[in-house]
Motif scaffolding. Structure first.
Motif, PDB file in Angstrom:
ATOM      1  N   MET A   1       0.835  -1.175   0.000  1.00  0.00           N
ATOM      2  CA  MET A   1       0.000   0.000   0.000  1.00  0.00           C
ATOM      3  C   MET A   1       0.878   1.236   0.000  1.00  0.00           C
ATOM      4  SD  MET A   1      -2.978  -0.920   2.642  1.00  0.00           S
ATOM      5  CE  MET A   1      -1.849  -0.564   3.942  1.00  0.00           C
ATOM      6  N   ARG A   2       0.366   2.317  -0.527  1.00  0.00           N
ATOM      7  CA  ARG A   2       1.150   3.517  -0.693  1.00  0.00           C
ATOM      8  C   ARG A   2       0.784   4.546   0.370  1.00  0.00           C
ATOM      9  NH1 ARG A   2       4.668   2.618  -5.095  1.00  0.00           N
ATOM     10  NH2 ARG A   2       4.031   0.558  -5.702  1.00  0.00           N
ATOM     11  N   CYS A   3       1.788   5.222   0.909  1.00  0.00           N
ATOM     12  CA  CYS A   3       1.582   6.258   1.906  1.00  0.00           C
ATOM     13  C   CYS A   3       1.662   7.619   1.260  1.00  0.00           C
ATOM     14  CB  CYS A   3       2.643   6.191   3.002  1.00  0.00           C
ATOM     15  SG  CYS A   3       2.697   4.635   3.868  1.00  0.00           S
ATOM     16  N   ILE A   4       0.857   8.594   1.732  1.00  0.00           N
ATOM     17  CA  ILE A   4       1.016   9.984   1.368  1.00  0.00           C
ATOM     18  C   ILE A   4       1.925  10.625   2.396  1.00  0.00           C
ATOM     19  CG2 ILE A   4      -0.157  12.188   1.069  1.00  0.00           C
ATOM     20  CD1 ILE A   4      -2.673  10.617   0.356  1.00  0.00           C
ATOM     21  N   ARG A   5       3.051  11.089   1.965  1.00  0.00           N
ATOM     22  CA  ARG A   5       3.988  11.715   2.882  1.00  0.00           C
ATOM     23  C   ARG A   5       3.494  13.114   3.237  1.00  0.00           C
ATOM     24  NH1 ARG A   5       7.980   9.683   5.718  1.00  0.00           N
ATOM     25  NH2 ARG A   5       8.688   8.558   3.892  1.00  0.00           N
ATOM     26  N   VAL A   6       3.365  13.403   4.521  1.00  0.00           N
ATOM     27  CA  VAL A   6       2.845  14.675   4.988  1.00  0.00           C
ATOM     28  C   VAL A   6       3.987  15.591   5.381  1.00  0.00           C
ATOM     29  CG1 VAL A   6       1.347  15.798   6.648  1.00  0.00           C
ATOM     30  CG2 VAL A   6       0.795  13.511   5.844  1.00  0.00           C
ATOM     31  N   SER A   7       3.927  16.868   5.034  1.00  0.00           N
ATOM     32  CA  SER A   7       4.928  17.831   5.468  1.00  0.00           C
ATOM     33  C   SER A   7       4.250  19.171   5.660  1.00  0.00           C
ATOM     34  CB  SER A   7       6.062  17.943   4.452  1.00  0.00           C
ATOM     35  OG  SER A   7       5.678  18.799   3.391  1.00  0.00           O
ATOM     36  N   GLU A   8       5.032  20.160   6.058  1.00  0.00           N
ATOM     37  CA  GLU A   8       4.490  21.491   6.296  1.00  0.00           C
ATOM     38  C   GLU A   8       4.360  22.287   4.994  1.00  0.00           C
ATOM     39  OE1 GLU A   8       3.904  20.462  10.001  1.00  0.00           O
ATOM     40  OE2 GLU A   8       3.348  22.427   9.219  1.00  0.00           O
ATOM     41  N   ASN A   9       4.837  21.764   3.887  1.00  0.00           N
ATOM     42  CA  ASN A   9       4.777  22.446   2.608  1.00  0.00           C
ATOM     43  C   ASN A   9       3.325  22.695   2.225  1.00  0.00           C
ATOM     44  OD1 ASN A   9       4.954  23.304  -0.039  1.00  0.00           O
ATOM     45  ND2 ASN A   9       6.589  21.860  -0.568  1.00  0.00           N
ATOM     46  N   ALA A  10       2.982  23.936   1.996  1.00  0.00           N
ATOM     47  CA  ALA A  10       1.598  24.292   1.686  1.00  0.00           C
ATOM     48  C   ALA A  10       1.154  23.749   0.340  1.00  0.00           C
ATOM     49  CB  ALA A  10       1.433  25.811   1.724  1.00  0.00           C
ATOM     50  N   LYS A  28      -4.518  25.964  -0.482  1.00  0.00           N
ATOM     51  CA  LYS A  28      -3.327  25.149  -0.254  1.00  0.00           C
ATOM     52  C   LYS A  28      -3.741  23.756   0.201  1.00  0.00           C
ATOM     53  CE  LYS A  28      -2.994  27.488   4.233  1.00  0.00           C
ATOM     54  NZ  LYS A  28      -4.140  28.382   3.951  1.00  0.00           N
ATOM     55  N   VAL A  29      -2.729  22.907   0.413  1.00  0.00           N
ATOM     56  CA  VAL A  29      -2.990  21.582   0.945  1.00  0.00           C
ATOM     57  C   VAL A  29      -3.691  21.703   2.291  1.00  0.00           C
ATOM     58  CG1 VAL A  29      -1.873  19.510   1.874  1.00  0.00           C
ATOM     59  CG2 VAL A  29      -1.095  20.470  -0.296  1.00  0.00           C
ATOM     60  N   TRP A  30      -4.716  20.894   2.503  1.00  0.00           N
ATOM     61  CA  TRP A  30      -5.587  20.833   3.683  1.00  0.00           C
ATOM     62  C   TRP A  30      -6.683  21.902   3.678  1.00  0.00           C
ATOM     63  CZ3 TRP A  30      -4.311  16.296   4.463  1.00  0.00           C
ATOM     64  CH2 TRP A  30      -3.005  15.860   4.658  1.00  0.00           C
ATOM     65  N   SER A  31      -6.748  22.734   2.625  1.00  0.00           N
ATOM     66  CA  SER A  31      -7.878  23.659   2.525  1.00  0.00           C
ATOM     67  C   SER A  31      -9.159  22.882   2.236  1.00  0.00           C
ATOM     68  CB  SER A  31      -7.655  24.673   1.393  1.00  0.00           C
ATOM     69  OG  SER A  31      -6.635  25.587   1.707  1.00  0.00           O
ATOM     70  N   VAL A  32     -10.228  23.232   2.955  1.00  0.00           N
ATOM     71  CA  VAL A  32     -11.560  22.705   2.638  1.00  0.00           C
ATOM     72  C   VAL A  32     -12.125  23.613   1.554  1.00  0.00           C
ATOM     73  CG1 VAL A  32     -13.830  22.090   3.517  1.00  0.00           C
ATOM     74  CG2 VAL A  32     -11.829  21.939   5.017  1.00  0.00           C
ATOM     75  N   VAL A  33     -12.441  23.026   0.403  1.00  0.00           N
ATOM     76  CA  VAL A  33     -12.747  23.854  -0.758  1.00  0.00           C
ATOM     77  C   VAL A  33     -14.036  23.424  -1.454  1.00  0.00           C
ATOM     78  CG1 VAL A  33     -10.334  24.446  -1.220  1.00  0.00           C
ATOM     79  CG2 VAL A  33     -11.313  22.374  -2.218  1.00  0.00           C
ATOM     80  N   PRO A  48      -2.238  16.382  -0.123  1.00  0.00           N
ATOM     81  CA  PRO A  48      -0.893  16.412  -0.719  1.00  0.00           C
ATOM     82  C   PRO A  48      -0.783  15.331  -1.772  1.00  0.00           C
ATOM     83  CG  PRO A  48      -0.822  15.411   1.454  1.00  0.00           C
ATOM     84  CD  PRO A  48      -2.213  15.950   1.282  1.00  0.00           C
ATOM     85  N   ARG A  49       0.168  15.508  -2.673  1.00  0.00           N
ATOM     86  CA  ARG A  49       0.377  14.528  -3.736  1.00  0.00           C
ATOM     87  C   ARG A  49       1.785  13.968  -3.656  1.00  0.00           C
ATOM     88  NH1 ARG A  49      -1.410  15.592  -9.587  1.00  0.00           N
ATOM     89  NH2 ARG A  49      -2.029  13.422  -9.383  1.00  0.00           N
ATOM     90  N   TYR A  50       1.946  12.802  -4.261  1.00  0.00           N
ATOM     91  CA  TYR A  50       3.254  12.178  -4.341  1.00  0.00           C
ATOM     92  C   TYR A  50       4.163  13.057  -5.191  1.00  0.00           C
ATOM     93  CZ  TYR A  50       6.728   8.566  -5.411  1.00  0.00           C
ATOM     94  OH  TYR A  50       7.887   7.857  -5.561  1.00  0.00           O
ATOM     95  N   GLN A  51       5.431  13.134  -4.831  1.00  0.00           N
ATOM     96  CA  GLN A  51       6.344  14.094  -5.444  1.00  0.00           C
ATOM     97  C   GLN A  51       6.528  13.889  -6.951  1.00  0.00           C
ATOM     98  OE1 GLN A  51      10.231  13.668  -3.737  1.00  0.00           O
ATOM     99  NE2 GLN A  51      10.265  11.450  -3.959  1.00  0.00           N
TER     100      GLN A  51
END
Length: 398
Positions: A1-10, A28-33, A48-51
């Protein structure tokens, strides 16, 4: 299974056109839209998305819990209506682990078998402390004293011989120095069978079980197999009388039992089914069902006293070549010219390749490069004395 790597990058994982549209509408990432597109209006949380993901889509988690990707060329407007960052703190466990129970290390080698998913955001959060692990799967406290330890985080297709060596040394340390009664390895499923096989040869005089476990379905799906696989793997490691490297995974598509596969006989046979793993050329060693271990075979190594020896000497410049009709001899010449020390050929049927490869094979053998024949068939055996082609290959020195 694949993980989404979380960081502070908006703008984690977003680039090019995708990032430009996020910046344009000041989200930005985590915005409710609320996103208006040419095909409809969508509400959700920007994930967030995979790099290495493309720059043509924005990924959101819908209120239903499913993720979807929206083509940036079809987006008309994005409105931010809230902000819900991924949660990293897991709730306190309701159980207290008992250190008097068998000590079972859970060594993390990648995958999300020991991870928790934030259902609002879609972020996969590694459960790297005992508190987090017991919060995720409290049933473990009734079985053993499980203590997780992260060795590395990587997709299993990126596993290398250097990783195998590290795993073997860590298993040796856990059993010989830390008193582990058994070891569980959390591993991505794609190359789990490779790791199980090499560890079966590396870990000499094994006195306790080493159990590889993973999960085929992500933790946010009702059909996830993570918890049951982990519970059964820990049961096997702490209560089983076997002292071999095994794989313990779902035996059926339902939550009935997990099968115990010998490390040198197991293969992933389906890309997505929960019962993807099968024993090849034999029957499974046994199964774990409702906390009970039922063995099908008797010819397995039993628990014993003593220390395990991690024999980590290996040659990593060995090629595995899958023969196909029309294969050119320059494939074999390439591995000779680039300094490979051995060649394994997966031939057809009882162990055959085209006569047009014979000269290249003879060159390899003449240059002291061992050439070994196996079969592409999943069942059966190599029998090179049956047909003329096989006998000719034997005469060449295969």
């Amino acid at each position: 299974m694949r993980c989404i790597r979380v960081s502070e990058n908006a703008y984690e994982g977003y680039r090019g056109k995708a990032r430009e549209i996020l910046e344009k509408f000041n989200v930005k990432v985590w915005s409710v839209v609320e996103i208006t597109t040419k095909i409809g209006v969508f509400r959700g949380i920007i994930l967030p998305r995979y790099q290495l993901a493309d720059d043509k889509h924005i990924t959101i988690k819908l209120p239903t819990g499913y993720n979807t990707g929206l083509n940036v060329d079809e987006i008309i407007e994005i409105k931010e209506i809230g902000y819900e960052p991924g949660r990293y703190k897991l709730p306190s466990p309701s159980v207290k682990p008992d250190e008097k129970k068998p000590r079972i290390p859970l060594l993390g080698c990648g995958g999300t078998i020991a991870s928790r998913l934030d259902y609002r955001s879609g972020a996969v959060i590694p459960a790297l402390t005992p508190e987090e692990l017991y919060s995720m799967v409290p049933e473990l406290a009734d079985i053993a004293f499980v203590y997780p330890r992260l060795l590395f985080e990587l997709f299993s297709e990126n596993m290398t011989p250097e990783h195998w060596i590290k795993i073997a040394k860590e298993v040796e340390k856990e059993i010989n120095e830390r008193g582990a009664y058994g070891v569980v390895l959390g591993h991505g499923t794609d190359t789990m069978s490779f790791t199980a096989a090499i560890l079966s040869f590396m870990l000499r005089n094994l006195p306790a079980p080493v159990v590889l476990v993973g999960s085929q379905r992500s933790s946010d799906r009702p059909s996830s197999d993570a918890a049951m696989n982990l519970i059964n793997a820990v049961t096997l490691a702490s209560k089983g009388d076997i002292a071999e490297v095994t794989v313990c995974m779902h035996g059926t598509t339902s939550d009935n039992y997990s099968l115990i596969h010998r490390g040198t006989r197991v293969r992933k046979m389906h890309s997505s089914r929960r019962d993807a793993f099968r024993t090849i050329g034999d029957i499974p060693l046994g199964k774990v069902e409702n906390g009970k271990i039922i063995m099908f075979k008797k010819d397995y190594r039993k628990r014993s006293s003593g220390n395990v020896v991690a024999d980590v000497k290996l040659e990593d410049r060995v090629a595995l070549i899958y023969f196909y009709p029309g294969m050119k001899p320059d494939v074999i010449h390439h591995f000779i010219d680039t300094g490979y020390k051995g060649i394994v050929v997966a031939g057809t049927g009882l162990g055959h390749v085209s006569i047009y490869l014979f000269d290249a094979i003879k060159r390899a053998i003449d240059e002291n490069i061992p050439v070994v024949m196996t079969t592409q068939c999943l069942w059966g055996f190599v029998g090179m004395n049956v047909y003329e082609t096989g006998r000719d290959l034997l005469n060449l020195g295969v």
